[in-house]
Enzyme design. Structure first.
Site, PDB file in Angstrom:
ATOM      1  N   GLU A 179      -3.874  -8.170  -5.560  1.00  0.00           N
ATOM      2  CA  GLU A 179      -2.993  -8.207  -4.392  1.00  0.00           C
ATOM      3  C   GLU A 179      -2.966  -6.858  -3.673  1.00  0.00           C
ATOM      4  OE1 GLU A 179       1.469  -9.883  -3.527  1.00  0.00           O
ATOM      5  OE2 GLU A 179       1.259  -8.405  -5.120  1.00  0.00           O
TER       6      GLU A 179
ATOM      7  N   ARG B 277       0.919   2.765  -9.989  1.00  0.00           N
ATOM      8  CA  ARG B 277       0.802   2.442  -8.562  1.00  0.00           C
ATOM      9  C   ARG B 277       0.563   3.690  -7.721  1.00  0.00           C
ATOM     10  NH1 ARG B 277       6.149  -1.481  -8.022  1.00  0.00           N
ATOM     11  NH2 ARG B 277       5.737  -2.704  -9.905  1.00  0.00           N
TER      12      ARG B 277
END
Length: 466
Positions: free
Chosen positions: A156, A89
């Site tokens: 997302e 991430r």
């Protein structure tokens, strides 16, 4: 376990040229013989049912495949999830790679970039449901490229919602620019015949988020995405715990889409089941799961992100995930057609939510450069989210549950609300307790509001009653 020594698609790393061109990925996805996530959402909405999706992600490749296969075999979710690890991430690809090669079980998600797109395709081919990437990255460009090459059709995040809740020092202009690149590629894919579902993370910090804040952030991200060419947008909303408020917020999503987005963009409402403190007793937790599924149904959501009875204790096991999916799906039963919301109260709540969203977003959208206007508005507090980790949000908003449990504004900070809106929130909070300026009283009230469901189920006492 086979060790991996390169990062496919990571610019400047070995294997940087390994990703196939977009047209080849589009052809590959067409050859899978499974619907895209956008098609699943459209079919669910047309059928009047709520599609069901779990949260899940582990580090090892074979373990991830086995997890998804078991969830599919036992619960038949409509869409499956690849939750990405924290290193990936934050673009710490070398650290993700070291963890993957040393101890993949230590990772809190699947490091797709480190595994590479061929392993992504292997996962895709092992299940019949389409996949979505869930992560939390302020800059997901590399991850997105590998995801598309893997044949994954839902992604997302957004430049606000995947920055401010998670990162401390990433400027909004940077994250918004990075996500603009992602959305631009989605536009290119749409031109090639592949519609990627872009789900916006309206859940934000997931703690006492006023509906108009959640939806306002999603509107701004949706406008930017649509301008870049995105053709399918899912707007996710976090369950507050108050039925009328939650149903109204979900029903506000198509209203806001018609107001702020151009024709030709398919928009879906998505409900995240309650993401706050969960009750510990299994029966109470399952009551809350089923309640959330009913809210999704009544609100017209296209999709529900499910929870499990083990939420209060940490990461759920596969069995709990299966049980949560099955329980949530039971809310789709035609036997429950008799369950209705108070339509008059829902309509009133919806009108207030839409008006509050308009007050927040319209000054920003009126500016010539929306990205600059968003960053400037956050710097001034005209845009804000509660309890942000970022230095680029003031977090001056103070939310408060009213006497019925709906989330209101105890303090609106510098949000551009008029007196009418402020007075409305103040009136609704009368009798809710802990409304004074005393810090101790305020913190006690916030704690009680955060522990709303364990208190409701009498698993704990309200702090202000002790």
């Amino acid at each position: 376990m086979t060790k991996i020594s390169y990062l496919p698609g990571h610019s400047g790393s070995p294997g940087a040229d390994a990703l196939p061109p977009l047209a080849e990925s589009v052809d590959y996805i067409g050859s899978l013989g499974k619907p895209t996530a956008a098609r699943v959402l459209m079919d669910a909405r047309d059928a009047g049912r709520v599609a069901i999706q779990p949260r899940c992600g582990v580090g090892g490749h074979e373990e991830m495949k086995a997890l998804l296969r078991e969830l599919e075999d036992q619960a038949r979710p409509d869409i499956l999830t690849l939750t990405i690890d924290s290193h990936t991430r934050l673009k710490r690809f070398e650290q993700a790679l070291r963890s993957l090669n040393r101890a993949p079980a230590d990772l809190n998600g699947y490091p797709l970039v480190s595994h590479g797109y061929l392993r992504g395709r292997d996962i895709n081919e092992s299940v019949t449901a389409p996949l979505e990437i869930r992560h939390g990255s302020p800059d997901a460009r590399i991850l997105f490229d590998v995801a598309v090459a893997s044949g994954i059709t839902s992604f997302e995040g957004g430049g606000i919602s995947y920055n401010l809740p998670y990162s401390k020092a990433v400027p909004l202009a940077e994250s918004l620019a990075a996500w603009h690149d992602v959305d631009t590629v989605c536009g290119e894919l749409a031109e090639l015949g592949l519609v990627i579902d872009r789900e916006l993370f309206g859940t934000l910090t997931a703690v006492l988020v006023p509906p108009s804040i959640s939806l306002a952030i999603s509107v701004l991200e949706a406008v930017l995405a649509a301008r870049a060419g995105v053709r399918c947008i899912s707007v996710s909303y976090p369950q507050s715990g108050h039925l009328v408020q939650d149903v109204a917020a979900l029903r506000a999503i198509p209203v806001l889409a018609r107001t702020y987005l151009p024709p030709g963009v398919d928009v879906h409402a998505v409900l995240h089941e309650f993401m706050g403190v969960f009750p510990k007793k299994r029966g109470n937790a399952e009551d809350l799961i089923f309640y959330g599924a009913l809210v999704a149904r009544l609100g017209g959501a296209s999709k529900l992100i499910t929870k499990t009875y083990q939420e209060a204790f940490g990461i759920p096991d596969t069995r709990a995930n299966v049980d949560g999916l099955r329980l949530a799906d039971r809310a789709n039963s035609p036997l429950l057609d008799f369950v209705k919301a108070d339509e008059e109260r829902v309509a009133d709540e919806l009108a207030w939510i839409v008006d509050e969203v308009a007050d927040i977003v319209e000054p920003v959208l009126a500016a010539p450069d929306t990205i600059t206007a968003i960053a400037d508005a956050f710097a001034a507090g005209r845009l804000d989210i509660p309890f942000s980790a970022s230095r680029y949000a003031k977090s001056e908003i103070i939310p408060k549950r009213d006497a019925e449990g709906a989330i209101r504004y105890l303090s609106t900070g510098s949000l551009p609300f008029g007196d009418r809106t402020r007075r409305h929130n103040s009136d609704l909070l009368k009798g809710a307790g802990s409304t004074g300026p005393v810090i101790g009283s305020l913190l006690t009230g916030l704690t009680d509001d955060i522990n709303y469901f364990p208190t409701l189920f009498r698993e704990m006492k309200r702090e202000d009653s002790e």
